[in-house]
Design a protein around this motif. Structure first.
Motif, PDB file in Angstrom:
ATOM      1  N   ALA A 121      78.059  85.084  25.295  1.00  0.00           N
ATOM      2  CA  ALA A 121      77.425  86.384  25.559  1.00  0.00           C
ATOM      3  C   ALA A 121      78.031  87.497  24.711  1.00  0.00           C
ATOM      4  CB  ALA A 121      77.541  86.727  27.044  1.00  0.00           C
ATOM      5  N   GLY A 122      79.285  87.374  24.353  1.00  0.00           N
ATOM      6  CA  GLY A 122      79.942  88.422  23.569  1.00  0.00           C
ATOM      7  C   GLY A 122      79.715  88.338  22.075  1.00  0.00           C
ATOM      8  N   ASP A 123      79.001  87.322  21.605  1.00  0.00           N
ATOM      9  CA  ASP A 123      78.733  87.194  20.168  1.00  0.00           C
ATOM     10  C   ASP A 123      77.850  88.348  19.688  1.00  0.00           C
ATOM     11  OD1 ASP A 123      80.116  84.878  20.461  1.00  0.00           O
ATOM     12  OD2 ASP A 123      78.412  83.534  20.143  1.00  0.00           O
ATOM     13  N   ILE A 124      78.142  88.834  18.483  1.00  0.00           N
ATOM     14  CA  ILE A 124      77.375  89.957  17.932  1.00  0.00           C
ATOM     15  C   ILE A 124      76.041  89.497  17.362  1.00  0.00           C
ATOM     16  CG2 ILE A 124      77.346  91.775  16.185  1.00  0.00           C
ATOM     17  CD1 ILE A 124      79.161  92.341  18.532  1.00  0.00           C
ATOM     18  N   ASP A 125      76.037  88.393  16.601  1.00  0.00           N
ATOM     19  CA  ASP A 125      74.783  87.941  15.980  1.00  0.00           C
ATOM     20  C   ASP A 125      74.213  86.744  16.727  1.00  0.00           C
ATOM     21  OD1 ASP A 125      76.242  85.700  15.160  1.00  0.00           O
ATOM     22  OD2 ASP A 125      76.825  86.662  13.291  1.00  0.00           O
ATOM     23  N   GLU A 156      74.406  98.538  20.069  1.00  0.00           N
ATOM     24  CA  GLU A 156      74.228  99.049  18.702  1.00  0.00           C
ATOM     25  C   GLU A 156      74.983  98.095  17.781  1.00  0.00           C
ATOM     26  OE1 GLU A 156      74.402 103.481  16.719  1.00  0.00           O
ATOM     27  OE2 GLU A 156      76.177 102.751  17.764  1.00  0.00           O
ATOM     28  N   ARG A 157      74.296  97.104  17.242  1.00  0.00           N
ATOM     29  CA  ARG A 157      74.940  96.008  16.527  1.00  0.00           C
ATOM     30  C   ARG A 157      75.256  96.328  15.074  1.00  0.00           C
ATOM     31  NH1 ARG A 157      74.654  91.505  19.889  1.00  0.00           N
ATOM     32  NH2 ARG A 157      73.288  91.879  21.680  1.00  0.00           N
ATOM     33  N   GLY A 184      72.066 104.224  16.124  1.00  0.00           N
ATOM     34  CA  GLY A 184      71.131 104.584  17.186  1.00  0.00           C
ATOM     35  C   GLY A 184      70.116 103.524  17.526  1.00  0.00           C
ATOM     36  N   ILE A 185      70.202 102.359  16.898  1.00  0.00           N
ATOM     37  CA  ILE A 185      69.284 101.255  17.173  1.00  0.00           C
ATOM     38  C   ILE A 185      70.005 100.206  18.016  1.00  0.00           C
ATOM     39  CG2 ILE A 185      67.825  99.445  16.214  1.00  0.00           C
ATOM     40  CD1 ILE A 185      66.848 102.271  15.635  1.00  0.00           C
ATOM     41  N   TRP A 186      69.476  99.958  19.192  1.00  0.00           N
ATOM     42  CA  TRP A 186      70.035  98.938  20.075  1.00  0.00           C
ATOM     43  C   TRP A 186      69.177  97.694  19.979  1.00  0.00           C
ATOM     44  CZ3 TRP A 186      72.596 100.265  25.332  1.00  0.00           C
ATOM     45  CH2 TRP A 186      73.580 101.246  25.138  1.00  0.00           C
ATOM     46  N   SER A 187      69.816  96.536  20.056  1.00  0.00           N
ATOM     47  CA  SER A 187      69.053  95.285  19.967  1.00  0.00           C
ATOM     48  C   SER A 187      69.773  94.179  20.725  1.00  0.00           C
ATOM     49  CB  SER A 187      68.861  94.868  18.503  1.00  0.00           C
ATOM     50  OG  SER A 187      70.113  94.572  17.903  1.00  0.00           O
ATOM     51  N   CYS A 188      69.003  93.124  21.010  1.00  0.00           N
ATOM     52  CA  CYS A 188      69.581  91.905  21.573  1.00  0.00           C
ATOM     53  C   CYS A 188      69.775  90.917  20.427  1.00  0.00           C
ATOM     54  CB  CYS A 188      68.662  91.329  22.650  1.00  0.00           C
ATOM     55  SG  CYS A 188      67.055  90.771  22.010  1.00  0.00           S
ATOM     56  N   LYS A 189      70.257  89.721  20.745  1.00  0.00           N
ATOM     57  CA  LYS A 189      70.487  88.725  19.703  1.00  0.00           C
ATOM     58  C   LYS A 189      69.197  88.066  19.233  1.00  0.00           C
ATOM     59  CE  LYS A 189      73.758  86.784  22.163  1.00  0.00           C
ATOM     60  NZ  LYS A 189      74.888  85.947  22.645  1.00  0.00           N
ATOM     61  N   ASN A 190      68.090  88.397  19.882  1.00  0.00           N
ATOM     62  CA  ASN A 190      66.799  87.845  19.479  1.00  0.00           C
ATOM     63  C   ASN A 190      65.957  88.877  18.737  1.00  0.00           C
ATOM     64  OD1 ASN A 190      65.105  85.617  19.295  1.00  0.00           O
ATOM     65  ND2 ASN A 190      63.950  86.171  21.130  1.00  0.00           N
ATOM     66  N   ILE A 214      70.787  82.770  22.499  1.00  0.00           N
ATOM     67  CA  ILE A 214      70.305  84.150  22.491  1.00  0.00           C
ATOM     68  C   ILE A 214      70.174  84.716  23.906  1.00  0.00           C
ATOM     69  CG2 ILE A 214      69.124  83.962  20.273  1.00  0.00           C
ATOM     70  CD1 ILE A 214      66.536  83.454  21.781  1.00  0.00           C
ATOM     71  N   ILE A 215      70.153  83.843  24.912  1.00  0.00           N
ATOM     72  CA  ILE A 215      70.121  84.301  26.305  1.00  0.00           C
ATOM     73  C   ILE A 215      71.567  84.460  26.778  1.00  0.00           C
ATOM     74  CG2 ILE A 215      69.365  83.814  28.651  1.00  0.00           C
ATOM     75  CD1 ILE A 215      67.123  84.417  26.627  1.00  0.00           C
ATOM     76  N   ASP A 216      71.918  85.656  27.214  1.00  0.00           N
ATOM     77  CA  ASP A 216      73.312  85.953  27.541  1.00  0.00           C
ATOM     78  C   ASP A 216      73.715  85.535  28.946  1.00  0.00           C
ATOM     79  OD1 ASP A 216      73.982  87.190  25.040  1.00  0.00           O
ATOM     80  OD2 ASP A 216      72.776  88.907  25.651  1.00  0.00           O
ATOM     81  N   ALA A 217      72.790  85.553  29.876  1.00  0.00           N
ATOM     82  CA  ALA A 217      73.116  85.191  31.263  1.00  0.00           C
ATOM     83  C   ALA A 217      71.827  84.850  31.992  1.00  0.00           C
ATOM     84  CB  ALA A 217      73.843  86.335  31.971  1.00  0.00           C
ATOM     85  N   ARG A 218      71.975  84.212  33.146  1.00  0.00           N
ATOM     86  CA  ARG A 218      70.818  83.903  33.976  1.00  0.00           C
ATOM     87  C   ARG A 218      71.156  84.073  35.451  1.00  0.00           C
ATOM     88  NH1 ARG A 218      67.996  78.735  30.771  1.00  0.00           N
ATOM     89  NH2 ARG A 218      66.757  80.069  29.375  1.00  0.00           N
TER      90      ARG A 218
END
Length: 316
Positions: free
Chosen positions: A172-176, A204-205, A212-218, A183-187
């Motif tokens: 879950a702590g991976d940046i990329d 903000e990766r 200012g751009i927030w994103s998930c790993k997907n 790509i799913i951090d938790a369930r």
């Protein structure tokens, strides 16, 4: 004798001047170095997928393998997801955890504040800092959820207890996104049937390249102003939160027709009921035209009890 010495000196001089003009040695060395790097890159261990689903089909791919017994029938599917999301929203509120509806779950909120009947799973998001907090203090905890429900043949409602597992991915702590396996951090998982909520962290990766751009790993990307300030609302009868610019987020992801199209996947929108209803199967001619029954009113009497116990992950 002198001529022999002179001849040998001339040969040495010609050889010395010719050596720098032979590029094949350095070129072969460079190519060998690049090949070695590629081989080393190929040898690097690929991330193994942490969460395992019950199967590769659309239906089975939305059950956790550890708790899957059989597919939940259509008539029971939406109620099961309803209790799943109610338990998560209530528990996260009790824990003081910031989370909001995302993707198809957010679209279901927009249409009527309910889970859409064709959904197989649910989605929520949260900041990666909140996700880290959950992983540190609440990973692998079980949570009991009690709700009132009517059973066929009973005179009145009875309390039913279900147990849900909060499972945080070690990656879950991976940046990329890595190789895309995690790509799913938790369930948040229903231990009675394997249905789950996907939880992904936003951050903000790339603050230097995309501030200012927030994103998930997907690669779902949002401007910070599209997320905050978070709006307070209700979903399935309990308090919930949604992103500030929910309409823009939904049209960016699903297109403008997703907010206006009233026919989808064998269901149609009934304004009087404010919900999606499954299209009836074509009835035999002798039975006449099928009629739609109004569904029972949802039951909002539910409580959540956080149980102080930890489970050990099973291997699969």
């Amino acid at each position: 004798m002198h001529l022999t010495i002179l001849f040998l000196a001339l040969i040495v001089a010609v050889t010395a001047t010719a050596l720098p003009n032979q590029p094949q040695d350095t070129s072969s060395s460079s190519n060998s170095s690049e090949s070695d790097e590629k081989r080393e890159e190929h040898k690097k261990p690929q991330q193994r997928k942490y969460f395992k689903e019950a199967g590769a089909t659309m239906e089975l791919g939305h059950y956790d393998k550890r708790y899957f017994k059989s597919q939940v029938p259509y008539a029971e599917h939406r109620p099961a997801l309803r209790h799943l999301v109610r338990s998560w929203l209530t528990t996260s509120r009790e824990l003081g955890v910031e989370t909001w509806l995302a993707h198809g779950t957010l679209l279901g909120w927009w249409w009527g504040g309910r889970v859409m009947p064709w959904d197989y799973d649910l989605d929520v998001q949260m900041p990666t800092t909140t996700l880290s907090y959950l992983g540190r203090y609440f990973n692998q905890t079980l949570h009991d959820y009690a709700f009132n429900a009517w059973k066929e043949g009973e005179d009145g409602p009875e309390w039913i207890n279900k147990t849900y597992l909060l499972d945080v991915n070690p990656h879950a702590g991976d940046i990329d996104r890595g190789n895309g396996a995690n790509i799913i951090d938790a369930r948040w998982i229903d231990t009675s049937n394997g249905l789950y909520i996907d939880i992904t962290g936003l951050a903000e990766r790339d603050p230097a390249g995309a501030p200012g751009i927030w994103s998930c790993k997907n690669s779902h990307k949002y401007r910070i102003g599209e997320l905050y300030p978070i709006r307070r609302t209700e979903f399935e009868g309990v308090p919930a939160r949604v992103p500030y610019a929910f309409d823009k987020i939904l049209t960016d992801e699903y297109g403008g027709k997703s907010l206006t199209n009233t026919e989808w996947l064998g269901h149609h929108w009934v304004p009087e009921l404010k919900q999606w209803v499954k299209n009836p199967d074509p009835p035999p001619e002798e039975k006449g035209q099928a009629t739609l029954k109004k569904p029972p009113k949802p039951n909002n009497n539910a409580v959540v009890v956080v149980v102080e116990k930890t489970v050990v992950k099973g291997t699969s």
